[in-house]
Design a protein around this motif. Structure first.
Motif, PDB file in Angstrom:
ATOM      1  N   VAL A   5      -4.084  11.521  -1.862  1.00  0.00           N
ATOM      2  CA  VAL A   5      -3.254  10.329  -1.940  1.00  0.00           C
ATOM      3  C   VAL A   5      -3.642   9.165  -1.011  1.00  0.00           C
TER       4      VAL A   5
ATOM      5  N   MET B 255       2.720  10.516  -9.493  1.00  0.00           N
ATOM      6  CA  MET B 255       1.628  10.811 -10.560  1.00  0.00           C
ATOM      7  C   MET B 255       1.144  12.158 -10.557  1.00  0.00           C
ATOM      8  N   THR B 256       1.019  12.629  -9.181  1.00  0.00           N
ATOM      9  CA  THR B 256       0.812  14.023  -9.057  1.00  0.00           C
ATOM     10  C   THR B 256       1.922  14.879  -9.390  1.00  0.00           C
TER      11      THR B 256
ATOM     12  N   PRO C 188      -1.912  19.668  -7.996  1.00  0.00           N
ATOM     13  CA  PRO C 188      -0.770  19.903  -8.491  1.00  0.00           C
ATOM     14  C   PRO C 188      -0.652  21.251  -9.510  1.00  0.00           C
TER      15      PRO C 188
ATOM     16  N   LYS D 184      -6.787   0.180  -1.937  1.00  0.00           N
ATOM     17  CA  LYS D 184      -6.065  -1.037  -1.126  1.00  0.00           C
ATOM     18  C   LYS D 184      -6.607  -1.609   0.057  1.00  0.00           C
TER      19      LYS D 184
ATOM     20  N   VAL E 224      -5.849  14.588  -6.755  1.00  0.00           N
ATOM     21  CA  VAL E 224      -4.587  14.344  -6.925  1.00  0.00           C
ATOM     22  C   VAL E 224      -4.171  14.783  -8.256  1.00  0.00           C
TER      23      VAL E 224
ATOM     24  N   PHE F 172      -2.660   5.557   5.172  1.00  0.00           N
ATOM     25  CA  PHE F 172      -1.528   6.345   5.897  1.00  0.00           C
ATOM     26  C   PHE F 172      -1.770   7.304   6.961  1.00  0.00           C
TER      27      PHE F 172
ATOM     28  N   CYS G  24       3.937  14.324 -11.704  1.00  0.00           N
ATOM     29  CA  CYS G  24       4.012  14.262 -13.143  1.00  0.00           C
ATOM     30  C   CYS G  24       2.988  15.571 -13.808  1.00  0.00           C
ATOM     31  N   VAL G  25       1.643  15.560 -13.095  1.00  0.00           N
ATOM     32  CA  VAL G  25       1.002  16.908 -13.477  1.00  0.00           C
ATOM     33  C   VAL G  25       1.599  18.006 -13.225  1.00  0.00           C
ATOM     34  N   LEU G  26       2.384  18.065 -11.887  1.00  0.00           N
ATOM     35  CA  LEU G  26       2.919  19.328 -11.652  1.00  0.00           C
ATOM     36  C   LEU G  26       4.080  19.662 -12.766  1.00  0.00           C
TER      37      LEU G  26
ATOM     38  N   MET H 215      12.187   4.248  -7.501  1.00  0.00           N
ATOM     39  CA  MET H 215      11.085   4.720  -8.264  1.00  0.00           C
ATOM     40  C   MET H 215      11.203   6.417  -8.452  1.00  0.00           C
TER      41      MET H 215
ATOM     42  N   PHE I  38      12.075   7.971 -12.205  1.00  0.00           N
ATOM     43  CA  PHE I  38      10.857   9.261 -12.431  1.00  0.00           C
ATOM     44  C   PHE I  38      11.611  10.414 -12.847  1.00  0.00           C
TER      45      PHE I  38
ATOM     46  N   PHE J 106       2.457   1.909  -3.300  1.00  0.00           N
ATOM     47  CA  PHE J 106       1.272   2.288  -4.324  1.00  0.00           C
ATOM     48  C   PHE J 106       0.965   3.752  -3.927  1.00  0.00           C
ATOM     49  N   GLY J 107       1.071   4.041  -2.803  1.00  0.00           N
ATOM     50  CA  GLY J 107       0.687   5.590  -2.171  1.00  0.00           C
ATOM     51  C   GLY J 107       1.852   6.141  -2.875  1.00  0.00           C
TER      52      GLY J 107
ATOM     53  N   TRP K 287       3.589   5.722  -5.520  1.00  0.00           N
ATOM     54  CA  TRP K 287       3.562   5.854  -6.962  1.00  0.00           C
ATOM     55  C   TRP K 287       2.281   6.987  -7.248  1.00  0.00           C
ATOM     56  N   VAL K 288       1.114   7.064  -6.466  1.00  0.00           N
ATOM     57  CA  VAL K 288       0.071   7.996  -6.656  1.00  0.00           C
ATOM     58  C   VAL K 288       0.830   9.482  -6.648  1.00  0.00           C
ATOM     59  N   TYR K 289       1.630   9.495  -5.501  1.00  0.00           N
ATOM     60  CA  TYR K 289       2.433  10.913  -5.267  1.00  0.00           C
ATOM     61  C   TYR K 289       3.116  11.012  -6.597  1.00  0.00           C
TER      62      TYR K 289
ATOM     63  N   LEU L 230      10.347   1.515 -14.549  1.00  0.00           N
ATOM     64  CA  LEU L 230       9.298   1.647 -13.554  1.00  0.00           C
ATOM     65  C   LEU L 230       8.462   0.666 -13.239  1.00  0.00           C
TER      66      LEU L 230
ATOM     67  N   MET M  95      -3.080   9.469 -15.535  1.00  0.00           N
ATOM     68  CA  MET M  95      -2.389  10.488 -15.327  1.00  0.00           C
ATOM     69  C   MET M  95      -2.034  11.031 -16.758  1.00  0.00           C
TER      70      MET M  95
ATOM     71  N   THR N  70       0.785  -1.142   0.012  1.00  0.00           N
ATOM     72  CA  THR N  70       0.007   0.115  -0.021  1.00  0.00           C
ATOM     73  C   THR N  70       0.831   1.357   0.090  1.00  0.00           C
ATOM     74  N   THR N  71       2.030   1.372   0.918  1.00  0.00           N
ATOM     75  CA  THR N  71       2.913   2.504   0.918  1.00  0.00           C
ATOM     76  C   THR N  71       3.531   2.528  -0.426  1.00  0.00           C
TER      77      THR N  71
ATOM     78  N   VAL O  61       1.386  24.829  -8.732  1.00  0.00           N
ATOM     79  CA  VAL O  61       2.404  25.402  -9.781  1.00  0.00           C
ATOM     80  C   VAL O  61       1.909  26.797 -10.061  1.00  0.00           C
TER      81      VAL O  61
END
Lengths: 208, 661, 143
Positions: B213, A36-37, B251, B221, B247, B145, A39-41, A184, A188, A29-30, A32-34, C86, C104, A26-27, B255
């Motif tokens: 997140v 992805m964020t 971002p 999960k 999410v 988390f 990437c958008v940034l 990762m 990235f 995966f979490g 990974w979600v970060y 990855l 994404m 889970t960590t 920015v």
């Protein structure tokens, strides 16, 4: 009776172990979600860069500023570090402490090389009077490439802390999980660099 | 010499920045007085330790949820106070009268109202309810988390603190709630107002990102074994959709705000009107976040309505699958409509037409949801309680507001409505009915789950009717005023326009809304008073269908002593119908330990933001180091959890059972 | 409490490391990563980077064609690294990692594509050219 108690205790233990693995997954995966964020940034920064690319306001264009062989050198350093970073993870999975530290060390040196090259480039431009206050294009350039550089800096710090941790405590479940996350993160950053290399530098050179 | 050093140490900060005019002074003294009074109260009752141990350092998602809601309600009162001033000003400031506020102060209040209501009220209520409900609905013992979750809350709190500090020292942005450049650039807004706006939202926004997140990982999960995605309750589905938007949209906000801050602080030229900046890019970026943000707020409220409608119609929800698909259609489409916020900026008819059509299309999945709810009500055995009242009001108001929205999706028409009060009326109708009413319904519905007693029904209805009448009185005149040409953020208008009577009606509407709020507080107090009365105390008062109602009240720290067995939708209903008795042995459960590090991270962020506003560079470094060190200390903690043994769990469960008897 | 965990096959519980019982567990939510993946990923990325570099430096084709080729090379390298470095798409079902990556990509395409479409459209319509600007300024002077 005693037998039954031990059995159920061992079941509980193995259940707990599975729970821990699931938590680790889970960590990861979490994380990974970060990513992805992030990437958008970067995508937002890329969009801004492309929009402002021609707004040089009488200042230098990309083609006038960038030295292409220099950029290729940076790119090679980072790409190779991404590869050695993968090798570090492979060694860590085999629980080989020394090998892991070697590859991590190499990744660190390559990453540091990349960062120094980038900072030297920034410094050179700024000394020529082409700092971020010069034009919209340069603001966007420093911010996009600088954000990547800031991520690299964080990655290097993280790597240093991680190496120290492995050196002290060896490769445990917890440290392996963290090496995975760090790995990762580093891959990235190389993925983001592909686009900086193409859009900022190669496209910039074509605009000459 | 020493004096100049001291001045440098404080950056741009000086005593001159304290408020001078009476209205701000009253506000500022209230902001200062509230924490002081709370501190005195805590000291007198000797509750500091309790507060620290039970609340401030907690990692328990249920307590964090309650803290979110408390902050949101407090901020709601501030937002409401802003509204009173705005409405009073507009009702009075016609012709020779200039009302009670000067122009700059009026603009600051309007900006503060919008910012606070969206970021600290709507978002706060949303994350509060999500924290309370989602893990329980999906049969999980915790969020994915817990530490990240707590940190997200405290960053939200830090952002909230920063925006309130602006009332005491310095000023706030007079630029509207989205601070368009070049007005928000240093050249035109030289005071610290815009900086406060930037850093407050930046910090709170990063907190939201963390929460996003966390809940994606939690829902994907941490579902209990057997609960496949298509068996998940609709509230959890809606939250998943909303968190996807969080999410991927936040971002962009991070920015955009950073670039504006770079312009203002470091002299960059992203959005300046010279040196090759492009202020239109700001408008483009901020709405690329801003439109998804609307759906971030509204989707969980839709989810709450789904639960409420099904529970109070005593029926299974109609069209579950189409509801899920509608959510995902909304999630994707909400990323493709952002240009409709700036049709008038000058893009070609092709571009405007594309985004106009997309905007009309997004009304379709929303319509699907509306019809599904109505079909759920159809032939249901209605249990007509306050949550259902809120829902029915929502259907009416949302449909009126939505139709105005479809009107504005037509670009040529939008050129008429743009920047007018018609638009203001439209989005208040959407957000107040779609978000606020939804969360009111949700709170009334889930309140007994967490506190063990129902809210007073009669007072709830008084509150409802006052709210609804007040709301319509306040906003229907704005539609008309918009048609008559009144623009938004007007601090004064000519008497010859004949607008004043309508503005006065709108102001009367606010009086009704205030009465509604008073009834809501009264409802809470009376309900606590009468909590032991016949029929008020109940664990499962609405005959709930989802897993959260299977738990004891208050919910134990680990939520589920035995993980529930799920094989259908409406899992708890199935358990109740089958009369299942669970006799599996208890197992040891891992729960997170309390830690103050979340607060330290947020404190660092607060100092960082405050110092950036005032250019106190040493404090920027201190704030940054505080945050980074707290993160490193946390990562070195090898044992962030503790294990409750099976015996302890059994003992706790026993005590809950006895309490219930 | 059943002895067999439903996802049992995914986990490999081995017991041959004495010092730390926590270290015994192998995490396998993905197919195992092999050295050859990194080597393939590295060499192909290297080649793509060099090709992109060389065709740019030598201006081997018309500028607009080069833009497209470079974009495709970058995209190719992106996909290669996503897969080989990855490990996206190498997980067992449910492929949530792939799901997030796809979503994404969708958002990035919409955001970047949409922003550029809008902004360049606006540039063409709203931003005056130099000669237009001069003309406008002259017209203001004559007033």
């Amino acid at each position: 009776m005693g037998d039954l108690a031990t059995t159920s205790l061992s079941i509980a233990k193995s259940n707990r172990k599975i729970e821990q693995i699931e938590n680790d997954n889970t960590t990861l995966f979490g994380f990974w979600v970060y990513l992805m964020t992030d990437c958008v940034l970067f995508a937002s920064l890329f969009a801004t860069f492309v929009v402002l690319r021609n707004n040089t306001f009488g200042g230098p264009t990309g083609a006038q500023l960038f030295s292409m062989p220099y950029v290729l050198l940076e790119t090679m350093a980072l790409l190779t570090s991404s590869f050695t970073n993968g090798l570090a993870l492979l060694s860590a999975q085999k629980r080989k402490v020394k090998q892991t530290l070697f590859w991590m060390g190499l990744t660190f040196v390559l990453g540091l090389t990349f960062l120094s090259l980038e900072l030297a480039e920034f410094h050179k431009f700024a000394r020529m009077g082409d700092s971020w206050t010069r034009s919209g294009f340069l603001s966007a350039y420093y911010t996009l490439v600088g954000t990547h550089g800031a991520h690299i800096t964080i990655g290097l710090l993280w790597m240093a802390v991680m190496a120290f941790y492995i050196f002290k405590r060896g490769i445990t479940r917890v440290s392996l999980k963290r090496i995975r996350m760090m790995s990762m993160f580093w891959h990235f950053l190389d993925v983001v660099w592909i686009f900086i290399f193409t859009i900022v530098y190669l496209f910039g050179a074509l605009h000459a | 010499m020493l004096l100049s050093l001291f001045a440098n140490l404080l950056g741009k900060l000086s005593l001159k920045q304290l408020p001078h005019d009476p209205v701000t002074a009253v506000g500022a003294s209230m902001i200062v007085a509230v924490p002081i009074l709370l501190a005195i109260l805590l000291t007198v009752t000797k509750r500091w330790k309790w507060l620290y141990r039970e609340w401030l350092t907690t990692q328990d998602h249920k307590k964090i949820g309650i803290m979110y809601i408390i902050v949101a309600v407090a901020m709601g009162l501030r937002g409401l106070a802003d509204v009173v001033l705005v409405r009073a000003q507009q009702a009075l400031a016609s012709g020779n009268s200039h009302g009670i506020l000067n122009a700059s102060h009026f603009q600051q209040i309007v900006s503060a109202h919008g910012t606070i209501m969206i970021f600290f009220v709507a978002m706060g209520l949303m994350f509060g309810i999500i924290n309370l409900i989602v893990p329980l609905q999906i049969g999980s013992r915790d969020v994915a988390f817990p530490f990240l979750n707590a940190t997200g809350f405290w960053l939200f709190f830090a952002g909230m603190a920063l925006i309130n500090v602006s009332l005491v020292i310095g000023d706030f942005a007079a630029t509207g709630w989205l601070a368009y450049p070049p007005l928000s650039e240093l050249a035109y807004s030289p005071t610290v107002g815009v900086d406060y706006w930037i850093w407050s939202l930046e910090i709170a926004g990063i907190g939201s990102l963390m929460a996003g997140v966390n809940f994606i990982a939690t829902i994907l999960k941490k579902r209990v074994k057997g609960m496949k995605l298509m068996l998940m309750p609709l509230f959890s589905w809606s939250v998943l959709g909303s968190m996807f938007l969080v999410v991927f949209a936040f971002p962009i906000l991070t920015v955009t705000l950073t670039l504006l801050a770079f312009d203002r602080t470091f002299g960059m030229h992203f959005f300046t009107s010279s040196y090759g900046g492009n202020m239109m890019m700001y408008v483009n970026l901020i709405w690329a976040w801003g439109h998804p943000e609307v759906y971030i707020l509204v989707l969980p409220a839709f989810g709450a309505y789904s639960e409420v409608v099904s529970a109070f119609a005593r029926k299974r929800l109609f069209g579950y699958t189409s509801m899920v698909w509608a959510i995902w259609a909304i999630v994707v489409l909400s990323f493709i409509v952002w240009l409709h916020h700036f049709f008038t900026m000058g893009a070609s008819p092709d571009v405007n037409a594309f985004f106009g059509i997309m905007t009309m299309i997004i009304a379709v999945p929303t319509g699907v949801k509306l019809f599904n709810w109505l079909f759920t009500l159809y032939k249901g055995k209605l249990n007509l309680k306050t949550p259902l009242y809120w829902f029915i009001a929502f259907v009416v108001v949302f449909t009126i507001g939505g139709m105005a929205g479809v009107l504005m999706a037509v670009p040529p028409l939008d050129f008429q409505f743009h920047n007018s009060l018609f638009l203001v009326a439209h989005f208040h109708m959407m957000i107040v009915s779609g978000v606020l009413f939804g969360y009111f319904a949700a709170i009334t519905y889930w309140f007994p789950k967490f506190f063990g007693f129902k809210l007073n029904e009669r007072l709830g209805r008084y509150a409802f009717w006052n709210w609804l009448i007040g709301f319509l009185l306040a906003f229907v005149p704005l539609y008309i005023l918009g048609f008559m040409g009144a623009t938004r953020r007007l601090d004064h208008y000519s008497a010859s326009l004949g607008w004043q009577p309508l503005f006065i009606v709108a102001a009367i509407g606010v009086v009704f809304i205030i009465a509604g709020v008073v009834f809501q507080f009264l409802q809470l107090v009376v309900s606590i008073w009468q909590r032991n009365n016949e029929g008020m105390s109940h664990k499962d008062p609405w005959d709930g269908r989802t897993l959260e109602w299977s738990l004891p009240t208050p919910v134990p720290i680990y939520n589920f002593a035995r993980l529930p067995i799920v094989s259908t939708r409406d899992a708890f209903m199935a358990i109740k119908k089958a009369k299942l008795i669970d006799n599996r042995p208890y197992e040891p459960i891992e729960i997170p330990k309390n830690t103050p590090l979340s607060i330290l991270i947020a404190l660092g962020a607060f100092l960082f933001g405050f110092a950036f506003v005032w250019h106190i560079w040493w404090l920027v470094v201190v704030g940054f180091i505080t945050t980074v060190l707290s993160i490193i200390v946390r990562s070195m903690d090898e044992h962030p959890t503790r294990l409750l043994s099976a015996k302890q769990v059994e003992k706790m469960e026993q005590s809950y059972k006895e309490a219930a008897v | 409490m059943s002895k067999k965990h439903p996802n049992h096959h995914k986990y490999h519980l081995s017991g041959n490391e004495p010092q730390d019982s926590e270290a015994l567990v192998e995490v396998q939510e993905e197919r195992p990563v092999l050295l050859k993946h990194y080597i393939i990923g590295f060499i192909s990325s290297l080649i793509l980077t060099l090709v992109a570099y060389i065709i740019t430096i030598n201006h081997v084709a018309d500028r607009n064609i080069l833009f497209i080729i470079l974009a495709l090379l970058a995209l190719g390298q992106f996909l290669l690294q996503m897969f080989y470095f990855l490990h996206v798409g190498r997980e067992f079902s449910p492929k949530f990692k792939l799901l997030m990556a796809s979503f994404m990509s969708l958002v990035v395409i919409i955001l970047v594509g949409g922003s550029l479409w809008i902004m360049f459209n606006l540039n063409g319509r709203v931003m005056p050219t130099q000669s237009q600007m001069v003309k406008y300024m002259n017209s203001q002077n004559s007033l």
